[in-house]
Design a protein around this motif. Structure first.
Motif, PDB file in Angstrom:
ATOM      1  N   TRP A 170      -9.613 -81.523  25.389  1.00  0.00           N
ATOM      2  CA  TRP A 170     -10.768 -82.394  25.499  1.00  0.00           C
ATOM      3  C   TRP A 170     -11.682 -81.868  26.604  1.00  0.00           C
ATOM      4  CZ3 TRP A 170      -5.805 -83.862  24.781  1.00  0.00           C
ATOM      5  CH2 TRP A 170      -5.505 -84.736  23.729  1.00  0.00           C
ATOM      6  N   LYS A 171     -12.974 -81.821  26.360  1.00  0.00           N
ATOM      7  CA  LYS A 171     -13.941 -81.372  27.363  1.00  0.00           C
ATOM      8  C   LYS A 171     -14.548 -82.576  28.090  1.00  0.00           C
ATOM      9  CE  LYS A 171     -14.160 -76.842  26.805  1.00  0.00           C
ATOM     10  NZ  LYS A 171     -13.931 -75.899  27.926  1.00  0.00           N
ATOM     11  N   TYR A 172     -14.929 -82.333  29.328  1.00  0.00           N
ATOM     12  CA  TYR A 172     -15.754 -83.308  30.020  1.00  0.00           C
ATOM     13  C   TYR A 172     -17.171 -83.146  29.482  1.00  0.00           C
ATOM     14  CZ  TYR A 172     -12.202 -84.608  33.434  1.00  0.00           C
ATOM     15  OH  TYR A 172     -11.071 -85.107  34.026  1.00  0.00           O
ATOM     16  N   THR A 173     -17.713 -84.188  28.853  1.00  0.00           N
ATOM     17  CA  THR A 173     -19.013 -84.098  28.220  1.00  0.00           C
ATOM     18  C   THR A 173     -20.129 -84.385  29.216  1.00  0.00           C
ATOM     19  OG1 THR A 173     -18.742 -86.395  27.519  1.00  0.00           O
ATOM     20  CG2 THR A 173     -18.150 -84.680  25.938  1.00  0.00           C
ATOM     21  N   ALA A 174     -21.223 -83.641  29.081  1.00  0.00           N
ATOM     22  CA  ALA A 174     -22.369 -83.820  29.972  1.00  0.00           C
ATOM     23  C   ALA A 174     -22.942 -85.228  29.805  1.00  0.00           C
ATOM     24  CB  ALA A 174     -23.439 -82.780  29.665  1.00  0.00           C
ATOM     25  N   GLY A 175     -23.266 -85.837  30.924  1.00  0.00           N
ATOM     26  CA  GLY A 175     -23.877 -87.158  30.892  1.00  0.00           C
ATOM     27  C   GLY A 175     -22.901 -88.313  30.793  1.00  0.00           C
ATOM     28  N   THR A 176     -21.605 -88.007  30.673  1.00  0.00           N
ATOM     29  CA  THR A 176     -20.591 -89.065  30.593  1.00  0.00           C
ATOM     30  C   THR A 176     -19.853 -89.161  31.918  1.00  0.00           C
ATOM     31  OG1 THR A 176     -20.263 -88.650  28.230  1.00  0.00           O
ATOM     32  CG2 THR A 176     -18.545 -89.877  29.375  1.00  0.00           C
ATOM     33  N   GLU A 177     -19.719 -90.369  32.421  1.00  0.00           N
ATOM     34  CA  GLU A 177     -18.982 -90.572  33.668  1.00  0.00           C
ATOM     35  C   GLU A 177     -17.521 -90.150  33.491  1.00  0.00           C
ATOM     36  OE1 GLU A 177     -20.076 -91.454  36.594  1.00  0.00           O
ATOM     37  OE2 GLU A 177     -22.158 -91.678  35.909  1.00  0.00           O
ATOM     38  N   ILE A 178     -16.944 -89.606  34.550  1.00  0.00           N
ATOM     39  CA  ILE A 178     -15.577 -89.098  34.481  1.00  0.00           C
ATOM     40  C   ILE A 178     -14.603 -90.184  34.036  1.00  0.00           C
ATOM     41  CG2 ILE A 178     -13.660 -88.117  35.793  1.00  0.00           C
ATOM     42  CD1 ILE A 178     -15.929 -86.163  35.305  1.00  0.00           C
ATOM     43  N   GLU A 179     -14.689 -91.365  34.651  1.00  0.00           N
ATOM     44  CA  GLU A 179     -13.737 -92.420  34.307  1.00  0.00           C
ATOM     45  C   GLU A 179     -13.915 -92.873  32.868  1.00  0.00           C
ATOM     46  OE1 GLU A 179     -13.538 -95.646  37.023  1.00  0.00           O
ATOM     47  OE2 GLU A 179     -13.040 -94.395  38.750  1.00  0.00           O
ATOM     48  N   ALA A 180     -15.148 -92.887  32.372  1.00  0.00           N
ATOM     49  CA  ALA A 180     -15.386 -93.266  30.983  1.00  0.00           C
ATOM     50  C   ALA A 180     -14.791 -92.233  30.033  1.00  0.00           C
ATOM     51  CB  ALA A 180     -16.886 -93.420  30.726  1.00  0.00           C
ATOM     52  N   ARG A 181     -14.925 -90.962  30.398  1.00  0.00           N
ATOM     53  CA  ARG A 181     -14.363 -89.912  29.550  1.00  0.00           C
ATOM     54  C   ARG A 181     -12.831 -89.982  29.541  1.00  0.00           C
ATOM     55  NH1 ARG A 181     -14.224 -87.492  25.020  1.00  0.00           N
ATOM     56  NH2 ARG A 181     -13.847 -85.235  25.048  1.00  0.00           N
ATOM     57  N   LEU A 182     -12.250 -90.234  30.697  1.00  0.00           N
ATOM     58  CA  LEU A 182     -10.799 -90.360  30.760  1.00  0.00           C
ATOM     59  C   LEU A 182     -10.311 -91.525  29.912  1.00  0.00           C
ATOM     60  CD1 LEU A 182     -10.108 -89.691  34.562  1.00  0.00           C
ATOM     61  CD2 LEU A 182      -9.660 -88.159  32.639  1.00  0.00           C
ATOM     62  N   ALA A 183     -11.072 -92.605  29.888  1.00  0.00           N
ATOM     63  CA  ALA A 183     -10.698 -93.754  29.061  1.00  0.00           C
ATOM     64  C   ALA A 183     -10.757 -93.396  27.580  1.00  0.00           C
ATOM     65  CB  ALA A 183     -11.619 -94.937  29.360  1.00  0.00           C
ATOM     66  N   GLU A 184     -11.765 -92.602  27.183  1.00  0.00           N
ATOM     67  CA  GLU A 184     -11.869 -92.166  25.785  1.00  0.00           C
ATOM     68  C   GLU A 184     -10.658 -91.323  25.392  1.00  0.00           C
ATOM     69  OE1 GLU A 184     -16.782 -91.774  25.659  1.00  0.00           O
ATOM     70  OE2 GLU A 184     -15.508 -89.987  25.685  1.00  0.00           O
ATOM     71  N   VAL A 185     -10.319 -90.373  26.259  1.00  0.00           N
ATOM     72  CA  VAL A 185      -9.198 -89.488  25.963  1.00  0.00           C
ATOM     73  C   VAL A 185      -7.887 -90.268  25.955  1.00  0.00           C
ATOM     74  CG1 VAL A 185      -7.898 -87.473  26.741  1.00  0.00           C
ATOM     75  CG2 VAL A 185     -10.396 -87.458  26.852  1.00  0.00           C
ATOM     76  N   GLN A 186      -7.775 -91.235  26.843  1.00  0.00           N
ATOM     77  CA  GLN A 186      -6.565 -92.053  26.885  1.00  0.00           C
ATOM     78  C   GLN A 186      -6.366 -92.783  25.559  1.00  0.00           C
ATOM     79  OE1 GLN A 186      -6.464 -95.101  29.960  1.00  0.00           O
ATOM     80  NE2 GLN A 186      -4.251 -94.819  30.188  1.00  0.00           N
ATOM     81  N   ARG A 187      -7.450 -93.256  24.964  1.00  0.00           N
ATOM     82  CA  ARG A 187      -7.345 -93.919  23.654  1.00  0.00           C
ATOM     83  C   ARG A 187      -6.897 -92.918  22.583  1.00  0.00           C
ATOM     84  NH1 ARG A 187     -11.908 -96.722  25.684  1.00  0.00           N
ATOM     85  NH2 ARG A 187     -13.370 -95.268  24.712  1.00  0.00           N
ATOM     86  N   ASP A 188      -7.460 -91.696  22.633  1.00  0.00           N
ATOM     87  CA  ASP A 188      -7.030 -90.662  21.688  1.00  0.00           C
ATOM     88  C   ASP A 188      -5.541 -90.361  21.844  1.00  0.00           C
ATOM     89  OD1 ASP A 188      -9.576 -90.369  20.627  1.00  0.00           O
ATOM     90  OD2 ASP A 188     -10.112 -88.695  21.952  1.00  0.00           O
ATOM     91  N   LEU A 189      -5.093 -90.250  23.092  1.00  0.00           N
ATOM     92  CA  LEU A 189      -3.691 -89.939  23.354  1.00  0.00           C
ATOM     93  C   LEU A 189      -2.763 -91.046  22.875  1.00  0.00           C
ATOM     94  CD1 LEU A 189      -3.891 -88.327  26.912  1.00  0.00           C
ATOM     95  CD2 LEU A 189      -3.173 -87.213  24.786  1.00  0.00           C
ATOM     96  N   ALA A 190      -3.213 -92.285  22.977  1.00  0.00           N
ATOM     97  CA  ALA A 190      -2.391 -93.406  22.507  1.00  0.00           C
ATOM     98  C   ALA A 190      -2.141 -93.279  21.008  1.00  0.00           C
ATOM     99  CB  ALA A 190      -3.066 -94.732  22.832  1.00  0.00           C
ATOM    100  N   GLY A 191      -3.178 -92.888  20.258  1.00  0.00           N
ATOM    101  CA  GLY A 191      -3.014 -92.697  18.826  1.00  0.00           C
ATOM    102  C   GLY A 191      -2.105 -91.529  18.512  1.00  0.00           C
TER     103      GLY A 191
END
Length: 308
Positions: A132-153
């Motif tokens: 997973w890449k850190y996307t430009a314009g996305t806050e770090i904590e928000a991106r980590l939350a997105e990836v955490q949801r992916d990992l849960a699946g």
């Protein structure tokens, strides 16, 4: 110039062979007390998957980190029998397939359930997702939350097919390049299902002199596999420092100390050799890195000529 497929096959034909073993569906890798020395199959992409077994065996490895991704030995879009035959081609000569490397980062790809189901049924224990890449314009904590949801699946699927996720700490602007990122995302999950692929080269680059060892201590309770790669720091044409891949043992990684930690922890999972540099003689370079890892394992685990 790289070796052709014919040269690769001819080169390994002269190597020492082991006695072939019958494929036993669903039994999984051999029980070990020291790490299995494995090769990432993408390094032999010129060799068709149905010819991988003898090539890997004669290179002296214990098993294969099988590339199941677009451009890999098995394309997930192919029919089921290709994946089954690829695993059988390796296990049929007495080697293990302890891990598959994929490009999956969520359950959105319709092929992921099929791939995971087949590998789980055939006894492959570790599933390595993509990055997973850190996307430009996305806050770090928000991106980590997105990836955490992916990992849960992904973790839910892995649990259902009796596999474990191994998340890699790949250097660069990748989620998880710092092991602490991964730790924050997975600390509430079942350690039997979700853990680390500890990339010691990346950890050394990101952590410096002592940071890699602290990261390893954090990862050890959930360590599923290890990626072996090395590098040196060099300047590019513009004078900027960058990681330059090199043969194992010729770079910045403190291999004796690293393997000593693994031995004390009694780690016996797979070590996947990644060869990111471009050697003139691919086959000789692979043999060098395999022999290097084997010697490090033997020394740290107090073994004789071979692992177990």
């Amino acid at each position: 110039m790289g070796l052709t497929r014919r040269q690769l096959l001819a080169g390994v034909a002269s190597g020492a062979s082991r006695a072939a073993a019958q494929y036993r569906a669903g039994n999984g890798p051999k029980v070990r007390t020291s790490p299995a020395v494995c090769l990432y199959s993408q390094l032999l992409i010129k060799v068709p998957y149905d010819e991988l077994g003898p090539v890997l065996r004669n290179l002296g490895v214990d098993g294969c980190d099988l590339s199941v991704e677009p451009g890999g030995h098995v394309n997930p879009q192919q029919q089921d029998f290709h994946l089954m035959r690829a695993v059988e081609a390796i296990t049929g000569v007495g080697l293990d397939v302890p891990v598959i490397t994929t490009a999956y980062t969520s359950l959105a790809d319709p092929t992921i359930r099929n791939v995971a189901g087949i590998c789980g049924e055939m006894g492959v224990p570790v599933f390595k997702p993509g990055h997973w890449k850190y996307t430009a314009g996305t806050e770090i904590e928000a991106r980590l939350a997105e990836v955490q949801r992916d990992l849960a699946g992904l973790a839910s699927l892995a649990r259902a097919v009796n596999m474990a996720l191994a998340i890699q700490n790949l250097a660069g602007e990748n989620v998880g390049e710092a092991v602490w990122d991964i730790h924050m995302m997975i600390r509430g999950t079942d350690p039997r299902t979700v853990g680390y692929d500890f990339d010691v080269g990346s950890a050394t680059a990101e952590g410096g002199l002592g940071g890699w060892s602290v990261a390893l201590r954090l990862a050890l309770p959930r360590l599923k596999m290890v990626t072996a790669r090395d590098f040196v720091w060099s300047k590019d044409a513009n004078g900027a420092w960058r990681m330059t891949p090199c043969p194992l043992g010729e770079g910045m990684v403190d291999w004796p100390r690293f393997f000593a930690v693994l031995a004390r922890a009694r780690f016996a999972g797979p070590i996947s050799i990644q060869m990111d540099y471009q050697p003139k003689d691919e086959l000789a370079a692979i043999r060098h890195d395999v022999d290097f890892v084997r010697k490090q394992v033997n020394a740290a685990y107090g073994l004789g000529g071979g692992g177990q």
